[in-house]
Design an enzyme around this catalytic site. Structure first.
Site, PDB file in Angstrom:
ATOM      1  N   HIS A  53       0.819  -1.210   0.000  1.00  0.00           N
ATOM      2  CA  HIS A  53       0.000   0.000   0.000  1.00  0.00           C
ATOM      3  C   HIS A  53       0.854   1.263   0.000  1.00  0.00           C
ATOM      4  O   HIS A  53       2.060   1.229   0.273  1.00  0.00           O
ATOM      5  CB  HIS A  53      -0.920   0.002   1.230  1.00  0.00           C
ATOM      6  N   GLU A  69      -2.123  -7.127   7.449  1.00  0.00           N
ATOM      7  CA  GLU A  69      -0.761  -7.087   7.960  1.00  0.00           C
ATOM      8  C   GLU A  69      -0.626  -7.962   9.202  1.00  0.00           C
ATOM      9  O   GLU A  69      -1.614  -8.381   9.815  1.00  0.00           O
ATOM     10  CB  GLU A  69      -0.384  -5.632   8.281  1.00  0.00           C
TER      11      GLU A  69
END
Length: 219
Positions: free
Chosen positions: A15, A88
């Site tokens: 990202h 994550e």
């Protein structure tokens, strides 16, 4: 027919920048937003990856990954499919702390975490657990997407997850996982599967930490 017509290409995109990235704060699974720079990074990556003959975009359901993926979806005219297995690493008690705060509260622990894929932050998960969580996403796509050979699937996720998933796909022994270093924001990894089936995929690492353009501080 091209000699690469059977090859499945997989791109793993990190990202864009968040405020927490800029402040060296441990995000983990806390749901943070992109900065304006992060949004621009996502658009630049989308322009670069939009020509990669992608057939699907799957993303972590955390906002920073979803927004990055949507920039790519807009260019590719593909829907973004979210999957919490692409989140994550759960950093447990470290989440929300800066790197310096973790080092002060848990001396030596962050170094151990980087060098030992079995190390688990307090209340969190190890790199091995992250890889095991994400690997089924790719295996399911291998089975479900009969149109994948000769084409590309893009997963938009997070640096820790991408490193762990890459190590798991390459079947690296745990002591070798730390050879895969960190990823810059909106950098990507590319792998290709040359094997005959899902149980013998023959994954190869083609690209690590590629970016749409050279960072301004690199000459």
């Amino acid at each position: 027919m091209s000699k690469y017509a059977h090859v499945r290409n997989l791109i793993l995109l990190r990202h864009g920048q968040t405020e927490w990235n800029a402040a060296d704060r441990m995000q983990g699974q806390i749901d943070t937003d992109l900065t304006e720079l992060g949004r621009q990074q996502a658009k630049e990556a989308a322009r670069e990856l939009g020509s990669r003959n992608a057939i699907a975009i799957h993303a972590s359901d955390l906002r920073r990954a979803k927004e990055t993926a949507q920039a790519l979806g807009d260019v590719s005219e593909l829907p973004v499919i979210t999957d919490p297995r692409l989140r994550e690493t759960n950093l447990g008690d470290w989440e929300g702390l800066t790197h310096l705060e973790v080092d002060a509260d848990y001396p030596g622990a962050r170094v151990q975490w980087r060098l030992d894929a079995t190390y688990t932050p307090p209340g969190g998960e190890s790199k091995l657990e992250v890889g095991a969580r994400a690997l089924p996403v790719v295996r399911e796509l291998y089975n479900e997407r009969q149109d994948w050979p000769g084409r590309t699937i893009i997963l938009v996720a997070h640096g820790g997850l991408i490193a762990a998933l890459t190590a798991a796909l390459l079947e690296l022994p745990p002591e070798k996982w730390p050879v895969l270093g960190g990823l810059a924001n909106t950098s990507w990894v590319q792998l290709s599967s040359h094997g005959p089936d899902v149980d013998r995929p023959g994954w190869r690492l083609d690209v690590w930490n590629a970016a749409a353009k050279v960072a301004p501080d690199v000459q």
